[in-house]
Design an enzyme around this catalytic site. Structure first.
Site, PDB file in Angstrom:
ATOM      1  N   ARG A 111       0.832  -1.205   0.000  1.00 34.03           N
ATOM      2  CA  ARG A 111       0.000   0.000   0.000  1.00 34.03           C
ATOM      3  C   ARG A 111       0.865   1.252   0.000  1.00 34.03           C
ATOM      4  NH1 ARG A 111      -5.020  -1.769   4.026  1.00 34.03           N
ATOM      5  NH2 ARG A 111      -5.413  -3.703   2.896  1.00 34.03           N
ATOM      6  N   ARG A 128       1.886   0.614  10.311  1.00 37.55           N
ATOM      7  CA  ARG A 128       1.527   1.094   8.974  1.00 37.55           C
ATOM      8  C   ARG A 128       2.717   0.970   8.038  1.00 37.55           C
ATOM      9  NH1 ARG A 128      -3.050   3.813   7.934  1.00 37.55           N
ATOM     10  NH2 ARG A 128      -3.380   4.089  10.156  1.00 37.55           N
ATOM     11  N   SER A 156     -10.701  -6.407   9.300  1.00 38.21           N
ATOM     12  CA  SER A 156     -11.859  -5.698   8.800  1.00 38.21           C
ATOM     13  C   SER A 156     -12.657  -6.710   7.997  1.00 38.21           C
ATOM     14  CB  SER A 156     -11.380  -4.551   7.916  1.00 38.21           C
ATOM     15  OG  SER A 156     -12.409  -3.645   7.688  1.00 38.21           O
ATOM     16  N   GLU A 215      -7.088  -1.386  14.969  1.00 34.60           N
ATOM     17  CA  GLU A 215      -7.641  -2.283  13.954  1.00 34.60           C
ATOM     18  C   GLU A 215      -6.645  -3.392  13.583  1.00 34.60           C
ATOM     19  OE1 GLU A 215      -8.767  -0.345  10.311  1.00 34.60           O
ATOM     20  OE2 GLU A 215      -8.750  -2.254   9.212  1.00 34.60           O
ATOM     21  N   ARG A 262       0.476  -6.708  12.466  1.00 28.55           N
ATOM     22  CA  ARG A 262      -0.198  -6.137  13.630  1.00 28.55           C
ATOM     23  C   ARG A 262      -0.418  -7.192  14.709  1.00 28.55           C
ATOM     24  NH1 ARG A 262      -4.379  -1.471  11.331  1.00 28.55           N
ATOM     25  NH2 ARG A 262      -2.748  -0.335  10.234  1.00 28.55           N
TER      26      ARG A 262
END
Length: 421
Positions: free
Chosen positions: A260, A275, A350, A347, A389
């Site tokens: 990303r 991130r 999802s 988070e 994560r």
RNA sequence: GGAGAGGUGGCCGAGCUGGUCGAAGGCAGCCGCCUGCUAAGCGGUUGUGGGGGUAACACCUCACCCAGGGUUCGAAUCCCUGCCUCUCCGCCA
């Protein structure tokens, strides 16, 4: 993508959806173009019909060795007219199509209305955040102490927002992938290992393109994209296919790296693993009958939760509100894991139901037993989980006063050790 | 990287000296007939999407023979571009 007929016939629903999602899109232009398109289409088709009929007649005359030059002359004119109509139609179609491709899914009625993440609603919690008798460290500090995370060298090799795991850190990452895939396949998910570079059509199929090109890594010459999630290649497995009802539900799980750009997140999570431009993730993807999709969303979310429970990581389930929900989703649950280093839930998964939104873009249909015609399937997906994560959560939740980290029971056979020190 | 072959309906496979081709034939599927059951046999039927139409069917019409352009009154059939598959040679993890 929404059905253009649905949009035409349900303007109020669409307007409300756009308002709740904070989208400033005007429907007037779309409706105007759609109206024009349909009336032009009708005229063009009438001309085509005329051409088909007369061309057949010309063929007949030629076989009978009769003169057809006047008919041919007439058809030359008709053909020119058709060309002119087609050019106009093409423009109108591009307009309406562009519009539809940029229009978000309509949220399910159970989705809370809210303008941003503050409007999200906590559904349930699992586990108690651990009470520390010392000041818990951030994962990057733990990683440095144990010499299992090396951000400096990663940035030398690649740049900012890249990471390098080492020794027990690298092994933990591999252990997590295997643990998650084993758990998912035991639940009936079929393991797949897809391409992680995909073409434009696949990106359009799941909704990353055309709207979110800025968030993707792109390869030019030849043109390809690096996947931001396994959702893309796995959902596109069945692009342009008609499935049989008895094949459904189809459930896949896949480990892939994800890439990303993280454009526009400059200030956020600059330190640590949270991130990254490249990270590992195990994904769940389902293709189901429309009437089953909301039930399947619960089941898929539970599958992701099961991983957290087996790892003994406290988390909460949050229903995203209309202002925070993703472009393609009709309903989304986020799983947020407790991070002692940040004293926050963050988070880690999802899980979304896309209903027929992706299926229409990617043209994934099914045929019902004994019925004519086809319907779009419903697609769902969710992370189970983001590996990086999860690694963060384990380091922070299982850290000891001496800087070592206890390996959760579920991972010990995968890790071959009880403590990282 | 070099040389060649090819992509047709759920599948196999004809058509490819342009017209009556949405596309022969076979298989599979569905409906019916027939034989005491099964198999075989006989007759019929079976694509997708769009537009119009209907209370809903019916029905009318347009498009689709890998994709996108072009030639032509007319293209599955001719021309160009792209993608994919296969065979041979070279190279390579």
């Amino acid at each position: 993508m929404l059905d253009s007929k649905f949009v035409r016939e349900n303007i109020e629903i669409i307007k409300e959806s756009l308002r709740n999602r904070n989208y400033a899109l005007s429907l007037d232009e779309f409706l105007k173009f759609e109206e024009q398109r349909r009336s032009l289409l009708k005229e063009a088709e009438e001309l085509r019909n005329r051409r088909n009929v007369v061309s057949e007649e010309i063929g007949r005359l030629r076989i009978q060795k009769q003169d057809a030059s006047n008919l041919i002359d007439e058809m030359k004119l008709v053909s020119d007219k058709i060309k002119a109509f087609d050019a106009q139609l093409k423009m109108l179609e591009e307009n309406t199509n562009e519009f539809l491709l940029n229009m978000p899914n309509v949220p399910h009625h159970s989705v809370p209305v809210g303008k941003d993440e503050t409007g999200n609603v906590e559904i349930r919690r699992w586990g108690e955040p651990r009470q520390f008798d010392f000041e818990p460290l951030n994962h990057w500090d733990i990683g440095a102490i144990l010499d299992i995370l090396d951000f400096d060298r990663a940035s030398k090799i690649a740049g900012a927002r890249f990471s390098l795991t080492k020794g027990a850190g690298a092994k933990l990452e591999r252990a997590l992938m295997n643990f998650m895939l084993d758990l998912n396949t035991a639940k009936g998910y079929t393991e797949v290992f897809p391409p992680i570079i995909v073409n434009k059509e696949s990106m359009r199929g799941t909704g990353q393109l055309p709207k979110f090109e800025m968030e993707l890594f792109k390869i030019s010459d030849p043109e390809f994209y690096l996947i931001p999630t396994a959702e893309v290649p796995v959902t596109n497995i069945h692009r342009n296919e008609i499935l049989q009802e008895k094949e459904l539900p189809i459930s896949y799980t896949a480990y892939t790296p994800c890439f990303r750009r993280e454009a526009g997140s400059y200030g956020k999570d600059v330190r640590g693993l949270i991130r990254q431009h490249q990270f590992n993730k195990v994904e769940l993807v389902k293709f189901v009958r429309p009437e089953d999709s909301y039930h399947e969303l619960e089941s898929l979310t539970n599958a992701a939760e099961d991983i957290l429970q087996k790892l003994g990581l406290p988390y909460r389930v949050v229903a995203l509100c209309t202002g925070d929900i993703g472009f393609a989703a009709s309903k989304t649950y986020d799983l947020e894991v407790w991070l002692p280093g940040q004293q926050k839930y963050r988070e880690i998964s999802s899980c979304s139901n896309f209903i027929d939104f992706q299926a229409r873009r990617a043209n994934i249909r099914f045929r019902r037993e004994g019925k004519k015609g086809t319907e779009f399937v419903h697609t769902l997906n969710g992370s189970s989980l983001a590996i990086g994560r999860t690694l963060v959560a384990i380091l922070e939740n299982y850290q000891q006063k001496d800087g070592s980290v206890v390996v959760p029971d579920a991972l010990r056979t995968y890790m071959g050790m009880e403590v990282i020190k």
